[in-house]
Design a protein around this motif. Structure first.
Motif, PDB file in Angstrom:
ATOM      1  N   GLU A 298      -6.338   5.820   8.120  1.00 38.34           N
ATOM      2  CA  GLU A 298      -7.076   6.225   6.930  1.00 38.34           C
ATOM      3  C   GLU A 298      -6.569   5.354   5.781  1.00 38.34           C
ATOM      4  O   GLU A 298      -5.448   5.527   5.301  1.00 38.34           O
ATOM      5  CB  GLU A 298      -6.816   7.703   6.614  1.00 38.34           C
ATOM      6  N   CYS A 299      -7.379   4.389   5.370  1.00 41.70           N
ATOM      7  CA  CYS A 299      -6.900   3.367   4.442  1.00 41.70           C
ATOM      8  C   CYS A 299      -6.627   3.885   3.030  1.00 41.70           C
ATOM      9  O   CYS A 299      -5.895   3.258   2.274  1.00 41.70           O
ATOM     10  CB  CYS A 299      -7.895   2.216   4.383  1.00 41.70           C
ATOM     11  N   GLY A 300      -7.209   5.020   2.677  1.00 40.71           N
ATOM     12  CA  GLY A 300      -7.005   5.573   1.346  1.00 40.71           C
ATOM     13  C   GLY A 300      -8.105   6.559   1.024  1.00 40.71           C
ATOM     14  O   GLY A 300      -8.955   6.870   1.868  1.00 40.71           O
ATOM     15  N   ASN A 301      -8.101   7.058  -0.202  1.00 39.95           N
ATOM     16  CA  ASN A 301      -9.058   8.070  -0.650  1.00 39.95           C
ATOM     17  C   ASN A 301     -10.176   7.406  -1.451  1.00 39.95           C
ATOM     18  O   ASN A 301      -9.948   6.890  -2.545  1.00 39.95           O
ATOM     19  CB  ASN A 301      -8.337   9.121  -1.497  1.00 39.95           C
ATOM     20  N   MET A 302     -11.387   7.449  -0.920  1.00 41.22           N
ATOM     21  CA  MET A 302     -12.518   6.821  -1.600  1.00 41.22           C
ATOM     22  C   MET A 302     -12.922   7.554  -2.878  1.00 41.22           C
ATOM     23  O   MET A 302     -13.722   7.036  -3.666  1.00 41.22           O
ATOM     24  CB  MET A 302     -13.719   6.723  -0.657  1.00 41.22           C
TER      25      MET A 302
ATOM     26  N   THR B 200      -9.922  -7.682   1.928  1.00 37.29           N
ATOM     27  CA  THR B 200      -9.124  -8.711   2.596  1.00 37.29           C
ATOM     28  C   THR B 200      -7.656  -8.306   2.656  1.00 37.29           C
ATOM     29  O   THR B 200      -6.971  -8.548   3.662  1.00 37.29           O
ATOM     30  CB  THR B 200      -9.289 -10.061   1.880  1.00 37.29           C
ATOM     31  N   ARG B 201      -7.163  -7.685   1.603  1.00 36.86           N
ATOM     32  CA  ARG B 201      -5.777  -7.208   1.619  1.00 36.86           C
ATOM     33  C   ARG B 201      -5.556  -6.198   2.741  1.00 36.86           C
ATOM     34  O   ARG B 201      -4.567  -6.266   3.478  1.00 36.86           O
ATOM     35  CB  ARG B 201      -5.410  -6.570   0.278  1.00 36.86           C
ATOM     36  N   TYR B 202      -6.470  -5.261   2.875  1.00 33.76           N
ATOM     37  CA  TYR B 202      -6.366  -4.288   3.966  1.00 33.76           C
ATOM     38  C   TYR B 202      -6.413  -4.993   5.321  1.00 33.76           C
ATOM     39  O   TYR B 202      -5.606  -4.718   6.215  1.00 33.76           O
ATOM     40  CB  TYR B 202      -7.508  -3.270   3.899  1.00 33.76           C
ATOM     41  N   ALA B 203      -7.384  -5.892   5.471  1.00 32.53           N
ATOM     42  CA  ALA B 203      -7.573  -6.565   6.757  1.00 32.53           C
ATOM     43  C   ALA B 203      -6.350  -7.396   7.138  1.00 32.53           C
ATOM     44  O   ALA B 203      -5.933  -7.402   8.310  1.00 32.53           O
ATOM     45  CB  ALA B 203      -8.816  -7.453   6.700  1.00 32.53           C
ATOM     46  N   GLU B 204      -5.769  -8.091   6.177  1.00 35.23           N
ATOM     47  CA  GLU B 204      -4.589  -8.909   6.490  1.00 35.23           C
ATOM     48  C   GLU B 204      -3.424  -8.047   6.937  1.00 35.23           C
ATOM     49  O   GLU B 204      -2.698  -8.414   7.882  1.00 35.23           O
ATOM     50  CB  GLU B 204      -4.212  -9.743   5.268  1.00 35.23           C
ATOM     51  N   ALA B 205      -3.219  -6.921   6.289  1.00 32.50           N
ATOM     52  CA  ALA B 205      -2.114  -6.038   6.669  1.00 32.50           C
ATOM     53  C   ALA B 205      -2.339  -5.427   8.041  1.00 32.50           C
ATOM     54  O   ALA B 205      -1.415  -5.350   8.865  1.00 32.50           O
ATOM     55  CB  ALA B 205      -1.936  -4.944   5.623  1.00 32.50           C
TER      56      ALA B 205
ATOM     57  N   PHE C  34       0.843  -1.189   0.000  1.00 33.88           N
ATOM     58  CA  PHE C  34       0.000   0.000   0.000  1.00 33.88           C
ATOM     59  C   PHE C  34       0.888   1.252   0.000  1.00 33.88           C
ATOM     60  O   PHE C  34       1.842   1.354   0.781  1.00 33.88           O
ATOM     61  CB  PHE C  34      -0.913   0.005   1.224  1.00 33.88           C
ATOM     62  N   ALA C  35       0.535   2.199  -0.849  1.00 39.51           N
ATOM     63  CA  ALA C  35       1.312   3.440  -0.949  1.00 39.51           C
ATOM     64  C   ALA C  35       0.925   4.398   0.159  1.00 39.51           C
ATOM     65  O   ALA C  35      -0.236   4.477   0.567  1.00 39.51           O
ATOM     66  CB  ALA C  35       1.067   4.092  -2.307  1.00 39.51           C
TER      67      ALA C  35
END
Length: 278
Positions: free
Chosen positions: A241-245, A261-266, A210-211
Motif C-alpha cells: 500500500e504505497c500511501g493514502n490517496m 517514478t520514485r515509487y517505481a524505483e524503490a 518514504f514514511a
C-alpha cells in the motif's frame, strides 16, 4: 484499498481503501583482460597455454520470475455483476471478485496509479533479464478476480509476487506506506520467504525517503489474514500500500510522473535486493 463491493443495480484486486484498515545503478562493464608481460618464448621453450575467454557477464537475477499485480482495473466500475461475484478468498472464506479501488479527492484513480507503477517496475526488471508476468495487461478491462490473480503467480512459479495498491483512508491526516503479508502462514512460502520479501520492501521504501504508515500495521509491516491474493498464494508474496490517496501530500506525489517514478524505483530496487539475497 478498502473493500468496496458495488451494489448490483448500480455501476460502480483487491480492495477500495486498500488496506481495509482504515533504480539501481547499472552494473559496471567488465574490465578488459590485462596484457601479458611474459616475454615471447624461445624456439625450444614450451608455448604458454592460451588463456580461456572469460564468460560473458549477465545480470545476477537474469532468468528469475516476478509477477506484478497492479490492483483493480479501469473497467471494474461498469461491470458490477462480475465484480460482486463471490470467489474463494482462502481460509474457508469468500470475497467479491474485485472492487473499483479508491482515488484521490481530485479523481485520480488507484487503478491508473497501480498500472503505471507496475509498468515502470516491470520495464526496469525486464531490462535486467528478469522475466516479468503481469496479472492484467491493460487498464480498461475487468478483473481479474482476486483468486485468479493468485493463480497467475502460482502458475508462473514466481520467485516473488508483488501486488501494488494505494489506500483510501478516511482521515486525510493518515499517511505513509505499509507492506502486507499473509499471517498466520498457510504454507512454507507464506512463512519466512514472504516475511523476508516484506521486510526488504519496507526497508527499501523507507531508505528511499518514504514514511511508514501512521495508521495501519507496525513500522510499515501489516500481518493480514483477510487478503485473498496473499492467502491463496504458494509463492513469496506481499501487497504494498504505497500511501493514502486522501492525504494531500501523498495524493500529489502519486498523481505526478516524478512521484510515480520514485515509487517505481524503490519497488524495483527492493525486488532486486530480495532476489539477490534469496
Amino acid at each position: 484499498m478498502r473493500a468496496n463491493p458495488l451494489p448490483l443495480l448500480t455501476g460502480l484486486v483487491l480492495l477500495t481503501a486498500c488496506s481495509g484498515g482504515g533504480g539501481s545503478a547499472p552494473s559496471a562493464a567488465a574490465p578488459s583482460p590485462a596484457r601479458s608481460s611474459i616475454p615471447a618464448p624461445s624456439a625450444s621453450s614450451t608455448p604458454p597455454s592460451t588463456p580461456s575467454t572469460p564468460p560473458s557477464s549477465s545480470p545476477p537475477n537474469a532468468g528469475k520470475v516476478i509477477v506484478l499485480d497492479p490492483g483493480h482495473n479501469g473497467g471494474n466500475s461498469t461491470h458490477p455483476g462480475e465484480i460482486n461475484r463471490k470467489v474463494p478468498a482462502g481460509r474457508g472464506e469468500t470475497k467479491p471478485c474485485n472492487t473499483t479501488g479508491t482515488s484521490t479527492n481530485a479523481g485520480y484513480p488507484e487503478h491508473a496509479f497501480t498500472f503505471a507503477i507496475a509498468q515502470e517496475v516491470g520495464n526496469a526488471l525486464a531490462a535486467k533479464g528478469i522475466r516479468v508476468v503481469y496479472t492484467r495487461s491493460d487498464d480498461s478491462g475487468t478483473g481479474p478476480c482476486v483468486d485468479k490473480r493468485a493463480e497467475i503467480g502460482n502458475s508462473a512459479e514466481a520467485d516473488a509476487v508483488v501486488s501494488i495498491h494505494a489506500d483510501g483512508a478516511t482521515a486525510a491526516s493518515a499517511h505513509g506506506f505499509h507492506v502486507a503479508y499473509s499471517s498466520p502462514a498457510l504454507n512454507a512460502a507464506q512463512g519466512e520467504p514472504s516475511l523476508e520479501l516484506a521486510r526488504t520492501m519496507r526497508n527499501t521504501l523507507r531508505d528511499n525517503g518514504f514514511a511508514t504508515s501512521t495508521y495501519v500495521g507496525s513500522a510499515g509491516l501489516s500481518a493480514r489474514s483477510d487478503l485473498a491474493g496473499l492467502n491463496l498464494s504458494t509463492r513469496p508474496s506481499v501487497l504494498v500500500e504505497c500511501g493514502n490517496m486522501r492525504n494531500a501530500t501523498e495524493a500529489a506525489r502519486m498523481s505526478s510522473d516524478i512521484g510515480r517514478t520514485r515509487y517505481a524505483e524503490a519497488i524495483t530496487q527492493a525486488i532486486e535486493d530480495y532476489l539477490t539475497s534469496s
